[in-house]
Design an enzyme around this catalytic site. Structure first.
Site, PDB file in Angstrom:
ATOM      1  N   HIS A 257       0.847  -1.197   0.000  1.00 35.94           N
ATOM      2  CA  HIS A 257       0.000   0.000   0.000  1.00 35.94           C
ATOM      3  C   HIS A 257       0.884   1.250   0.000  1.00 35.94           C
ATOM      4  CE1 HIS A 257      -3.825   2.079   0.837  1.00 35.94           C
ATOM      5  NE2 HIS A 257      -3.159   2.816   1.704  1.00 35.94           N
TER       6      HIS A 257
ATOM      7  N   ASP B 273       0.906   5.274   0.069  1.00 38.82           N
ATOM      8  CA  ASP B 273       0.108   6.458   0.371  1.00 38.82           C
ATOM      9  C   ASP B 273       0.721   7.679  -0.306  1.00 38.82           C
ATOM     10  OD1 ASP B 273      -2.031   5.553   2.228  1.00 38.82           O
ATOM     11  OD2 ASP B 273      -0.307   4.805   3.358  1.00 38.82           O
TER      12      ASP B 273
ATOM     13  N   MET C 170     -12.083   4.603   4.691  1.00 43.63           N
ATOM     14  CA  MET C 170     -11.092   5.129   5.645  1.00 43.63           C
ATOM     15  C   MET C 170     -11.636   5.017   7.073  1.00 43.63           C
ATOM     16  SD  MET C 170      -8.370   6.057   4.061  1.00 43.63           S
ATOM     17  CE  MET C 170      -7.545   6.715   5.514  1.00 43.63           C
TER      18      MET C 170
HETATM   19  C1  DX5 Z   1      -3.500   7.294   6.343  1.00 44.03           C
HETATM   20  C2  DX5 Z   1      -3.078   6.281   5.332  1.00 44.03           C
HETATM   21  C3  DX5 Z   1      -2.914   4.916   5.854  1.00 44.03           C
HETATM   22  C4  DX5 Z   1      -1.896   4.780   6.960  1.00 44.03           C
HETATM   23  C5  DX5 Z   1      -2.408   3.735   7.885  1.00 44.03           C
HETATM   24  O1  DX5 Z   1      -3.865   8.440   5.706  1.00 44.03           O
HETATM   25  O2  DX5 Z   1      -4.028   6.212   4.279  1.00 44.03           O
HETATM   26  O3  DX5 Z   1      -2.646   3.991   4.802  1.00 44.03           O
HETATM   27  O4  DX5 Z   1      -0.620   4.424   6.522  1.00 44.03           O
HETATM   28  O5  DX5 Z   1      -1.591   3.702   8.998  1.00 44.03           O
HETATM   29  P1  DX5 Z   1      -1.956   2.908  10.321  1.00 44.03           P
HETATM   30  O6  DX5 Z   1      -2.170   1.472   9.923  1.00 44.03           O
HETATM   31  O7  DX5 Z   1      -0.771   3.117  11.182  1.00 44.03           O
HETATM   32  O8  DX5 Z   1      -3.213   3.528  10.857  1.00 44.03           O
HETATM   33 ZN    ZN Z   2      -3.757   4.566   2.784  1.00 44.86          ZN
END
Ligand code: DX5
Ligand code: ZN
Length: 216
Positions: free
Chosen positions: A32, A34, A137
């Protein structure tokens, strides 16, 4: 089997090659990525040059989550870097239908992402048959390591019910605050792809595969 998408946001950016190699033996995972633009969200990550290089050190599918104000610019810019999935935020666009048509020409999989406060009902039903994934989300986008918003579990259940009603097969992905505590309810609610950043990468001995398996 639930696909796990370890989020590189929580990896050691100064040692990305080794971090990714630690994931090479894990099965049924996507990486993944970001992508943040310091505008749609108050944070900036990395762009297509970095992603292109990642492709040389992994065979896992690249799952990109664009938290950007202008997804129309990014679908063109990332078209040659080897992404598998391109997820954009519904909130960032006006011409969703046209955008999805173009994204489908460029990427094997196209996903719609919804902020925690955006209801599923903003997406017209006919759109679901045109996409491959919905990213729910479970934190406000922009940062890793935030606390899971529990109300999101019902949203996942509702989306799964809608998916069954429509007879469709899109992936239901959940992103934010996913741990071994929050994953079971999400899987029971219908999620079949879980993004996890800090939970996976905080393993003290860097046994990321172990963390990934514990989420399933
Ligand atoms: C947040 C991102 C996520 C983030 C998740 O905006 O979209 O992908 O990396 O991180 P964790 O798993 O630590 O909540
Ligand atoms: Zn993400």
């Amino acid at each position: 089997m639930t696909t796990i998408s370890p989020s590189l946001l929580a990896a050691d950016f100064l040692d990305l090659r080794s971090e990714i190699e630690r994931l090479n033996h894990a099965s049924n995972i996507w990486l993944h990525l970001d992508i943040m633009d310091s505008h749609f969200v108050p944070n900036l990550t990395f762009g297509e040059v970095v992603v292109k290089n990642l492709k040389h050190v992994t065979e896992h599918k690249l799952d990109a989550h664009f938290m950007v104000t202008n997804p129309e610019f990014f679908i063109e810019n990332f078209k040659d870097v080897g992404l598998y999935n391109f997820s954009f935020h519904w909130e960032a666009l006006t011409h969703h239908d046209r955008f999805i048509q173009r994204a489908k020409e460029l990427y094997p999989s196209v996903g719609i992402s919804l902020n925690p406060s955006t209801p599923i009902s903003v997406i017209p039903e006919y759109i679901f048959s045109k996409i491959d994934l919905v990213l729910i989300m479970s934190v406000n986008p922009g940062f890793g390591g935030q606390k899971f918003i529990p109300e999101v579990t019902q949203k996942v259940r509702d989306l799964d019910a809608l998916k069954k009603k429509l007879g469709l097969n899109f992936v239901i992905q959940v992103d934010g605050g996913v741990t071994d505590q929050t994953a079971p309810d999400l899987i029971a609610a219908g999620a079949n792809n879980l993004v996890a950043g800090s939970y996976v990468f905080s393993h003290p001995q860097k046994d990321y595969t172990k963390r990934i398996e514990s989420l399933r």
